[in-house]
Design an enzyme around this catalytic site. Sequence first.
Site, mmCIF file in Angstrom:
data_model
loop_
_atom_site.group_PDB
_atom_site.id
_atom_site.type_symbol
_atom_site.label_atom_id
_atom_site.label_comp_id
_atom_site.label_asym_id
_atom_site.label_seq_id
_atom_site.Cartn_x
_atom_site.Cartn_y
_atom_site.Cartn_z
ATOM 1 N N LYS A 123 1.036 -1.254 0.112
ATOM 2 C CA LYS A 123 -0.041 -0.129 -0.053
ATOM 3 C C LYS A 123 1.154 0.996 -0.472
ATOM 4 O O LYS A 123 1.972 1.289 0.398
ATOM 5 C CB LYS A 123 -1.018 -0.374 0.784
ATOM 6 C CG LYS A 123 -1.989 0.559 0.878
ATOM 7 C CD LYS A 123 -2.904 0.964 2.536
ATOM 8 C CE LYS A 123 -4.026 2.252 2.903
ATOM 9 N NZ LYS A 123 -4.384 1.887 3.701
ATOM 10 N N SER A 139 -9.426 1.466 2.547
ATOM 11 C CA SER A 139 -8.241 2.342 1.602
ATOM 12 C C SER A 139 -7.031 1.938 1.089
ATOM 13 O O SER A 139 -6.770 2.740 0.243
ATOM 14 C CB SER A 139 -7.529 3.905 2.327
ATOM 15 O OG SER A 139 -7.030 2.764 4.329
ATOM 16 N N SER A 142 -10.615 -0.533 6.616
ATOM 17 C CA SER A 142 -10.203 -0.373 5.705
ATOM 18 C C SER A 142 -9.118 -1.425 4.809
ATOM 19 O O SER A 142 -8.535 -1.539 3.600
ATOM 20 C CB SER A 142 -8.656 0.143 5.936
ATOM 21 O OG SER A 142 -9.455 2.133 5.548
#
Length: 455
Positions: free
Chosen positions: A80, A149, A173
């Site tokens: 990420k 996210s 997330s």
Amino acid sequence: MEALLQLSALELRDRLASGALRAVDLAKACLAQIERREPEVQAWAWLNPDHVMGQAAKLDAYRASGRPIGPLHGLPVGIKDIIDTAKIPTENGTELDAGRVPKRNAVVVSRLLQAGAVIMGKTVTTELAFFGPGKTRNPHDPGRTPGGSSSGSAAAVAARMVPLAVGTQTAGSVIRPAAFCGVTGFKPSFGAIGRTGIFTQAPSLDTVGVFAHSPEDAALLAEALCGHDPADPATSEEPPPRLLQTALSAPPVTPALGLLRPPDWQQADAETQAAFMELRDHLGPLCQNLEFPSAFAAANRRREQIQFVEMAKSYRRYEERGRDRLSNKLRAALDDGKSVSALGYIESLGMRTVYQGVLEEAFNSLDAIITYAAPGPAPADLESTGSPVFNGLWTMCGVPALTLPLLASSEGLPIGVQLIGRRYEDGRLLRTAAWLVRHLRNERAPANGMETADG
């Protein structure tokens, strides 16, 4: 090459370790899949094929030397884009960090490299890991959100671009995008994985998580990341748990499950509610109904207060550098956080202990709680990443959470089933999840709504 990508991470690990599969061949297969799917899915914020192949070639040479290899030898992993990678851009999903290139790796990246993983690239995140969507689309339907996210990490695994990926969760997330994209998402207990070198949103909540295609694969990756981080006071100096060994083992007794309608359960759509009732009926005496006291009704607002107050502090430098370049949703959350009184913030933190106490009592008779992972399948709204309404409580309490793609909508879209475990008993939760997948595969599924993991 395409057949390789259908194998589990554990199967790939074994082939790589034995020499039956070269790291460069697996890397080539992943890059070919990215070339096929990336124009539609758009999971990657940074990807350099030469960098990928260079790592893989070095790992093949290392194995050929006869030296011991790591537990993730040759396995490609997506990272990420809020997790620092030395000499590789980490832009945190905001134009305010465009061109940012860290000098050092985050602790989790260092552990991946020590374990022999191939750092495939940086996956798309939402704006500063909040609600502002990035470019990623849902692999099942490009007109739907992949969640957030950790959008790119979930989508990359779902599209078989990589077998494994790393994300983070402050509200929902990891669990939410995993549910929307139809993969396994695992959020360990708070403090299991060190966060040094990762963008800070809310230190009381921020948790590193992983994406995979099964609980066992998730255990493989999470175990390699767990352990003490001297710069992260949330971590413990105790030896890291043996997650994979536990996940692969058979439960000593048939697991006891509790089905919970969580706070704000009415936000789940009718199809999701019906599918969960069908799942409960299918499990029969193995699953009991569970209710929480009324104090949990305000849990989501309590979590928001903690998150937004801490965000207001963590994001101050971004407001100072360019508040007008932040999204309306992010500015509203920061303003909300500034409006919370010190007393309100402290009271919300204190309620965490109350919620944890109720959970501890429940786990005296349960192996896992089953509940919604999201209000329904991925919304057909690319301006939204969906709601974390069914995730934030578990993040707030610091308990391990995992979602499995066990259900499907009438349109064939994934609906995640979230399992919650006792705090610090992450291996037990992974074992229970693996058992549940096997149990449902061995039993005849009901006619409507139910699928087993990965189809």
